[in-house]
Design a protein around this motif. Structure first.
Motif, short mmCIF file in Angstrom:
data_model
loop_
_atom_site.label_atom_id
_atom_site.label_comp_id
_atom_site.label_asym_id
_atom_site.label_seq_id
_atom_site.Cartn_x
_atom_site.Cartn_y
_atom_site.Cartn_z
N LYS A 88 19.22 26.15 19.61
CA LYS A 88 20.15 26.61 18.57
C LYS A 88 21.23 25.57 18.30
CE LYS A 88 19.70 31.61 19.30
NZ LYS A 88 20.41 32.85 19.70
N ASP A 89 21.76 24.97 19.36
CA ASP A 89 22.79 23.93 19.19
C ASP A 89 22.24 22.76 18.39
OD1 ASP A 89 24.44 25.52 20.72
OD2 ASP A 89 24.11 24.40 22.57
N HIS A 90 20.99 22.41 18.64
CA HIS A 90 20.37 21.30 17.91
C HIS A 90 20.12 21.66 16.45
CE1 HIS A 90 19.87 19.32 21.76
NE2 HIS A 90 19.25 18.30 21.19
N GLU A 91 19.75 22.90 16.20
CA GLU A 91 19.53 23.32 14.82
C GLU A 91 20.80 23.17 13.99
OE1 GLU A 91 16.04 26.68 14.89
OE2 GLU A 91 17.98 27.25 15.74
N ARG A 92 21.94 23.43 14.60
CA ARG A 92 23.21 23.35 13.87
C ARG A 92 23.61 21.91 13.59
NH1 ARG A 92 24.80 27.53 17.53
NH2 ARG A 92 25.83 25.97 18.83
N ARG A 150 17.56 12.68 17.59
CA ARG A 150 18.18 12.18 18.81
C ARG A 150 17.31 12.31 20.05
NH1 ARG A 150 22.80 16.46 17.63
NH2 ARG A 150 20.82 17.51 17.13
N ASP A 151 16.45 13.34 20.07
CA ASP A 151 15.75 13.66 21.30
C ASP A 151 14.50 14.47 20.97
OD1 ASP A 151 16.79 16.24 20.71
OD2 ASP A 151 18.62 15.76 21.82
N PHE A 152 13.83 14.96 22.01
CA PHE A 152 12.58 15.70 21.83
C PHE A 152 12.78 16.94 20.97
CE2 PHE A 152 9.32 18.76 23.03
CZ PHE A 152 8.16 17.97 23.08
N ILE A 153 13.87 17.66 21.19
CA ILE A 153 14.11 18.88 20.41
C ILE A 153 14.21 18.55 18.92
CG2 ILE A 153 15.72 20.76 19.95
CD1 ILE A 153 16.42 20.83 22.87
N ASP A 154 14.94 17.50 18.58
CA ASP A 154 15.09 17.13 17.17
C ASP A 154 13.73 16.80 16.54
OD1 ASP A 154 17.76 17.55 17.17
OD2 ASP A 154 18.35 15.46 16.97
N LEU A 206 11.83 20.03 15.98
CA LEU A 206 12.38 20.81 14.87
C LEU A 206 11.96 20.22 13.52
CD1 LEU A 206 16.00 21.53 16.18
CD2 LEU A 206 14.11 23.17 15.98
N LEU A 207 11.91 18.91 13.43
CA LEU A 207 11.47 18.27 12.20
C LEU A 207 9.99 18.55 11.94
CD1 LEU A 207 13.31 14.81 12.47
CD2 LEU A 207 13.89 16.75 10.98
N THR A 238 0.18 27.09 12.19
CA THR A 238 0.84 26.01 12.92
C THR A 238 1.15 26.40 14.36
OG1 THR A 238 2.73 24.51 12.95
CG2 THR A 238 3.12 26.76 12.16
N VAL A 239 1.04 25.44 15.24
CA VAL A 239 1.42 25.66 16.65
C VAL A 239 2.84 25.19 16.91
CG1 VAL A 239 -0.96 25.45 17.45
CG2 VAL A 239 0.49 23.41 17.38
N PHE A 240 3.46 24.61 15.86
CA PHE A 240 4.81 24.10 16.03
C PHE A 240 5.81 25.20 15.69
CE2 PHE A 240 2.13 20.42 15.54
CZ PHE A 240 2.55 19.64 16.61
N THR A 241 5.99 26.07 16.68
CA THR A 241 6.89 27.21 16.57
C THR A 241 7.99 27.09 17.61
OG1 THR A 241 5.62 28.52 18.16
CG2 THR A 241 4.94 28.64 15.85
N LYS A 242 9.02 27.89 17.42
CA LYS A 242 10.13 27.85 18.36
C LYS A 242 9.70 28.32 19.75
CE LYS A 242 14.06 28.62 16.57
NZ LYS A 242 15.27 29.22 15.96
N GLU A 243 8.77 29.29 19.79
CA GLU A 243 8.27 29.78 21.08
C GLU A 243 7.55 28.67 21.84
OE1 GLU A 243 9.05 33.03 18.35
OE2 GLU A 243 7.75 31.25 18.15
#
Length: 516
Positions: free
Chosen positions: A253-257, A265-269, A272-273, A284-289
């Protein structure tokens, strides 16, 4: 209470027997199964498998039934693969036939076939390829991550020096150091060693690692449908996993903001892209879960397994001072004291590299490997492994195969050196498994081990503390991973570069009464 308990117990036994009989009927459909010991109703071959060291009875079964044999964990039929040649045939030569994971309840309940570790099929292929590419983009195996590890080494050495000869347990500092490296990749942050957030995370991860390898964890895998309704340490385990999941979700959530699409910046970013790119794809398998579980998979594997190996490495070197002395000599000759170690030094340090490989082999961190399953009926050694059958590739047998290691049951760096003293690769050396489902972070793990070892031994010596003459290096032999239930003790002598490696007049660090 007894009147209520007896009917429930009877019902439990009856249901278990029905499950067993159903499995036994299924067995009858496959007349050409690999041989194995006769199972009992309800418990299968549990009585034949020691709680403390499951590898001993499995080794005896191999001697009796051959390198491919069948056992029952409760009512669940599994095939055990023994010997390097068998593992190579299954994991490497026919890896596509066994690329799927089998069921492992203690992990399945949390992952629900999401993420990287327990996923299968096309979903796993996509997530694995994306994760590997992203980790490389973030520097895995490159100079940028090497510099990040060396920066963390400075923090670790500062903590070692601050002990000033007093007894302390290095387990926390090693876990913190490896955690910070993987945190930088996943979250783009580094934690101070006293950060409450870091302390809490390491507590959760440590308990998870212990429980998965504990007798209670094995018992849960056998009777999870019933244990889910009972109190016990398994409930704490799942509570901790839920806490970790919530913690990771908050990071997401912090990264989404704060996400900048032009500057990931990192794996999460990066993930998310990718999610944004495929937001209109219903398959798609690219889900938040999947993101949350994938982060947990990488974070857990990148922290605890590496720090455990580092702890064991320093304990082994304390028990083998002649080996440690040769590593010191090689560090002195190749690196010296004017600069920190670098990965470019590794090819020039064959003995040190041999020691690192031998420590990994000798520790045998994941003796049973991890569960795979057959995608279709598969013929091997004259027998048939039916479609969907879970298999365990015993990595331990490859790491101790006398055909490939001249001293398989002793710590001996010569196992990885040729007659000229050059480093010698060994195909049976597969502590990270082999084939398409080998460890995603093997390169990062090997980089950390080389840099931590050489950096610390560049400035420190390892010795037994006063009154201690021997460290018990025997791990508790458990099913999934080796748990270092070791009472160890050692001295770490700090040597200022100007004083030379052998100086014993500098401040001493003592590690006493370790309980890993």
């Amino acid at each position: 209470m007894d009147l209520l308990g007896s009917p429930m117990l009877l019902l439990f036994i009856c249901l278990s027997c029905l499950i067993f009989l159903a499995a036994w009927r299924k067995k009858d459909k496959h007349k050409n199964l690999p041989p194995g010991p006769t199972p009992l109703p309800l418990i299968g071959n549990l009585l034949q498998l020691k709680t403390k060291n499951i590898m001993e009875p499995l080794q005896k079964m191999c001697e009796k039934y051959g390198p491919v044999f069948t056992i029952y964990f409760g009512s669940e039929r599994m095939v055990i693969l023994h010997s390097y040649d068998t593992l190579k045939k299954v994991l490497v030569e026919h890896g596509d036939e066994f690329i799927n994971r089998g069921s492992f309840p203690i992990i399945d309940k949390f992952t629900k076939e999401r993420g990287i570790f327990m996923n299968s099929g096309e979903g796993w292929v996509q997530l694995y390829r994306f994760s590997l590419t992203t980790l490389r983009n973030l520097g895995m195996g490159k100079k940028s991550i090497e510099e990040r590890i060396l920066e963390e080494v400075k923090h670790l050495e500062k903590e070692l020096q601050a002990r000033n000869g007093q007894p302390f347990n290095p387990a926390f500092f090693l876990s913190s150091a490896t955690c910070n490296v993987i945190s930088h990749i996943l979250f783009g942050v580094r934690f101070d060693y006293q950060d409450e957030e870091l302390l809490q995370m390491l507590h959760w991860l440590s308990y998870t690692y212990w429980f998965q390898s504990s007798p209670v964890g094995k018992f849960y895998n056998l009777f999870h449908r019933i244990m889910d309704y009972l109190p016990g340490p398994h409930q704490t385990y799942f509570k901790n996993l839920s806490n970790v999941q919530d913690w990771i979700a908050q990071k997401v959530k912090d990264h989404e903001r704060t996400l900048d699409p032009n500057n990931p910046r990192d794996f999460i970013d990066y993930f998310l892209l990718k999610m944004e790119q495929e937001r209109n794809d219903p398959k798609t398998v690219f889900t938040k879960e999947n993101l949350i579980v994938a982060i947990f998979d990488i974070f857990f594997a990148g922290t605890e397994t590496t720090s455990t190996t580092l702890r064991y490495m320093f304990m082994v070197l304390t028990e083998h001072p002649a080996v440690a002395a040769k590593v010191h000599e090689e560090i002195e000759r190749v690196i010296g004291h004017e600069r920190p170690p670098a990965m470019k030094d590794c090819p020039e340090m064959p003995y040190t590299e041999a020691v690192l490989h031998e420590v990994q082999r000798y520790l045998d961190l994941a003796p049973l490997g991890f569960i795979h399953s057959a995608r279709r009926d598969f013929e091997i050694e004259g027998f048939t492994i039916p479609q969907g059958t879970p298999i365990f590739p015993m990595l331990s047998c490859a790491l101790h195969d006398p055909k490939y290691f001249k001293n398989p049951h002793q710590f001996d760096p010569e196992n990885f050196l040729d007659e000229r003293g050059a480093f010698k690769k060994n195909s049976a050396d597969m502590p990270f498994s082999a084939g398409k489902r080998s460890c995603l972070g093997e390169g990062l793990a090997r980089m950390q081990r080389f840099l931590y070892l050489t950096s610390i031994l560049q400035n420190f010596q390892l010795k037994h503390p006063p009154g201690v003459t021997k460290i018990d290096l025997t791990p508790e032999g458990l099913s999934l991973t080796q748990h270092l239930g070791l009472d160890a003790a050692l001295h770490v002598h700090y040597s200022h570069p100007k004083d030379g490696i052998g100086n014993v007049n500098g401040p001493l660090l003592t590690v006493q009464g370790l309980r890993f």
